[in-house]
Design an enzyme around this catalytic site. Sequence first.
Site, PDB file in Angstrom:
ATOM      1  N   SER A  25       0.827  -1.202   0.000  1.00 18.17           N
ATOM      2  CA  SER A  25       0.000   0.000   0.000  1.00 18.17           C
ATOM      3  C   SER A  25       0.861   1.251   0.000  1.00 18.17           C
ATOM      4  CB  SER A  25      -0.840  -0.021   1.285  1.00 18.17           C
ATOM      5  OG  SER A  25      -1.392   1.240   1.541  1.00 18.17           O
ATOM      6  N   TYR A  79      -1.579  -0.046  10.496  1.00 19.68           N
ATOM      7  CA  TYR A  79      -1.866  -0.676   9.196  1.00 19.68           C
ATOM      8  C   TYR A  79      -0.659  -0.542   8.260  1.00 19.68           C
ATOM      9  CZ  TYR A  79      -3.458  -1.155   4.439  1.00 19.68           C
ATOM     10  OH  TYR A  79      -3.541  -1.517   3.120  1.00 19.68           O
ATOM     11  N   LYS A  96       2.249  -3.337   6.566  1.00 22.35           N
ATOM     12  CA  LYS A  96       2.607  -3.496   5.149  1.00 22.35           C
ATOM     13  C   LYS A  96       4.125  -3.381   4.963  1.00 22.35           C
ATOM     14  CE  LYS A  96      -1.396  -4.456   3.592  1.00 22.35           C
ATOM     15  NZ  LYS A  96      -1.680  -5.793   3.023  1.00 22.35           N
TER      16      LYS A  96
HETATM   17  C1  WQD Z   1      -8.911  10.313   0.169  1.00 23.24           C
HETATM   18  C2  WQD Z   1      -8.915  11.808   0.394  1.00 23.24           C
HETATM   19  C3  WQD Z   1      -9.385  12.463   2.665  1.00 23.24           C
HETATM   20  C4  WQD Z   1     -13.565  11.104   2.653  1.00 23.24           C
HETATM   21  C5  WQD Z   1      -6.490   5.367   2.499  1.00 23.24           C
HETATM   22  C6  WQD Z   1      -5.406   4.655   3.235  1.00 23.24           C
HETATM   23  C7  WQD Z   1      -4.403   4.140   2.271  1.00 23.24           C
HETATM   24  C8  WQD Z   1      -5.061   3.289   1.214  1.00 23.24           C
HETATM   25  C9  WQD Z   1      -6.187   4.009   0.561  1.00 23.24           C
HETATM   26  C10 WQD Z   1      -5.175   0.924   1.713  1.00 23.24           C
HETATM   27  C11 WQD Z   1      -8.236  12.221   1.701  1.00 23.24           C
HETATM   28  C12 WQD Z   1     -10.460  12.952   1.724  1.00 23.24           C
HETATM   29  C13 WQD Z   1     -12.259  11.376   2.322  1.00 23.24           C
HETATM   30  C14 WQD Z   1     -14.485  12.177   2.825  1.00 23.24           C
HETATM   31  C15 WQD Z   1     -12.720  13.739   2.328  1.00 23.24           C
HETATM   32  N1  WQD Z   1      -5.633   2.109   1.755  1.00 23.24           N
HETATM   33  N2  WQD Z   1     -11.832  12.677   2.152  1.00 23.24           N
HETATM   34  N3  WQD Z   1     -14.012  13.449   2.650  1.00 23.24           N
HETATM   35  O1  WQD Z   1      -6.760   8.325   3.285  1.00 23.24           O
HETATM   36  O2  WQD Z   1      -5.895   8.772   0.948  1.00 23.24           O
HETATM   37  O3  WQD Z   1      -5.928   6.477   1.825  1.00 23.24           O
HETATM   38  O4  WQD Z   1      -7.070   4.491   1.549  1.00 23.24           O
HETATM   39  O5  WQD Z   1      -4.129   0.531   1.372  1.00 23.24           O
HETATM   40  O6  WQD Z   1      -3.484   3.417   2.958  1.00 23.24           O
HETATM   41  O7  WQD Z   1      -4.805   5.573   4.119  1.00 23.24           O
HETATM   42  O8  WQD Z   1      -8.067   7.510   1.247  1.00 23.24           O
HETATM   43  O9  WQD Z   1     -10.354   7.578   0.399  1.00 23.24           O
HETATM   44  O10 WQD Z   1      -9.972   7.820   2.889  1.00 23.24           O
HETATM   45  O11 WQD Z   1      -9.340   9.674   1.380  1.00 23.24           O
HETATM   46  O12 WQD Z   1     -12.354  14.900   2.182  1.00 23.24           O
HETATM   47  O13 WQD Z   1     -15.668  11.995   3.126  1.00 23.24           O
HETATM   48  O14 WQD Z   1     -10.276  12.227   0.535  1.00 23.24           O
HETATM   49  O15 WQD Z   1      -9.098  13.436   3.629  1.00 23.24           O
HETATM   50  O16 WQD Z   1      -7.555  13.416   1.456  1.00 23.24           O
HETATM   51  P1  WQD Z   1      -6.630   7.885   1.909  1.00 23.24           P
HETATM   52  P2  WQD Z   1      -9.508   8.081   1.499  1.00 23.24           P
END
Ligand code: WQD
Length: 329
Positions: free
Chosen positions: A117, A141, A145
């Site tokens: 990841s 998490y 990885k």
């Molecule tokens: C994306 C962006 C939020 C929801 C995570 C894990 C990573 C990987 C993928 C597994 C961020 C913003 C989100 C909302 C928002 N997983 N957001 N409003 O955090 O980049 O990555 O998932 O391997 O390890 O950390 O993904 O989809 O949660 O967020 O503004 O309602 O959208 O702050 O910038 P993230 P995400």
Amino acid sequence: MTWLITGGAGYIGSHVVKSMTEAGERVVVLDDLSTGDPARVPAGVPLERGTVLDRAFLDRVLAEHRVRGIVHLAAKKAVGESVERPLHYYRENVTGLQVLLEAAAAAGVDSFLFSSSASVYGMPDTDLVTEDTPCAPLSPYGETKVAGEWMVRSVGRAHSMATACLRYFNVAGTAAPELADTGVFNLVPMVFQRLDAGQPPLVFGDDYATPDGTCVRDYIHVADLADAHLAAARRLAELAAAGDHRDLTLNIGRGEGVSVREMMDLIREVTGRPVEPEVTARRPGDPAQVVASADRISAELGWKARHDVRSMIASAWAAHTGAAVQPAE
Ligand code: WQD
């Protein structure tokens, strides 16, 4: 040869099963069905229900299906939960991997592909993240990885396996409605859930040092991600057949940053819903920008992403609303 796909009844795993079987590979699915759904496993693909923590079960499955290669996706993946329950994550993701590698080494498996990841990079201080960007995970998490990658490489070297660690960036979309992501852990499903409830989607912070102040990510269609697994699995099998037991570490992203605001605009266009996001506080631990350099995977495997962000959102929305999904071709 037969490939064992652990976690093959999950959202990403079932897409890997689809890509590999459609390309003519023989696969067996192993899944404990804790979050996986047997309905995602196509007819004709054997489903072995059990956990990677069960060595006797693994020995039986590897021998019975004469498994030569493993694509290991079975894992816990909720970042927030990993902070609350680190031991659970270490047990499932690290101990589970250890038991699987022990069984694989004993069974003479020669190709091993590990689902890693972008969370291994933590808060990268660079515009484009290459595979040489230092690993500095911010959550248990992400730690599991990094530890998993170390274990996979060491075991590969010691036990004559060709190995690959694939670092996924932000996965979205679906290739078929029945394989869609049913969890509500990531941006796209979280926005859909808010729309369903008649609530404004939330933007977690708009005061980041990015062009529009919202976080920038590299979104990748799950069908492209699955095709990258197929390409990597075939490459590992070739390497192993040639007695070349090298390890590959590859980012899987599109190399293009998209901001949360841009995502909201696209979701509004694609869904035709009035998406009027509400800006709320930053979510702790969110890096401002995480965008992959996808050069290495393209050089190593000749793989390139084919689907854009609009098609990720459109396919996810179609599955969500029960409309027909355009084929991913
Ligand atoms: C994306 C962006 C939020 C929801 C995570 C894990 C990573 C990987 C993928 C597994 C961020 C913003 C989100 C909302 C928002 N997983 N957001 N409003 O955090 O980049 O990555 O998932 O391997 O390890 O950390 O993904 O989809 O949660 O967020 O503004 O309602 O959208 O702050 O910038 P993230 P995400």
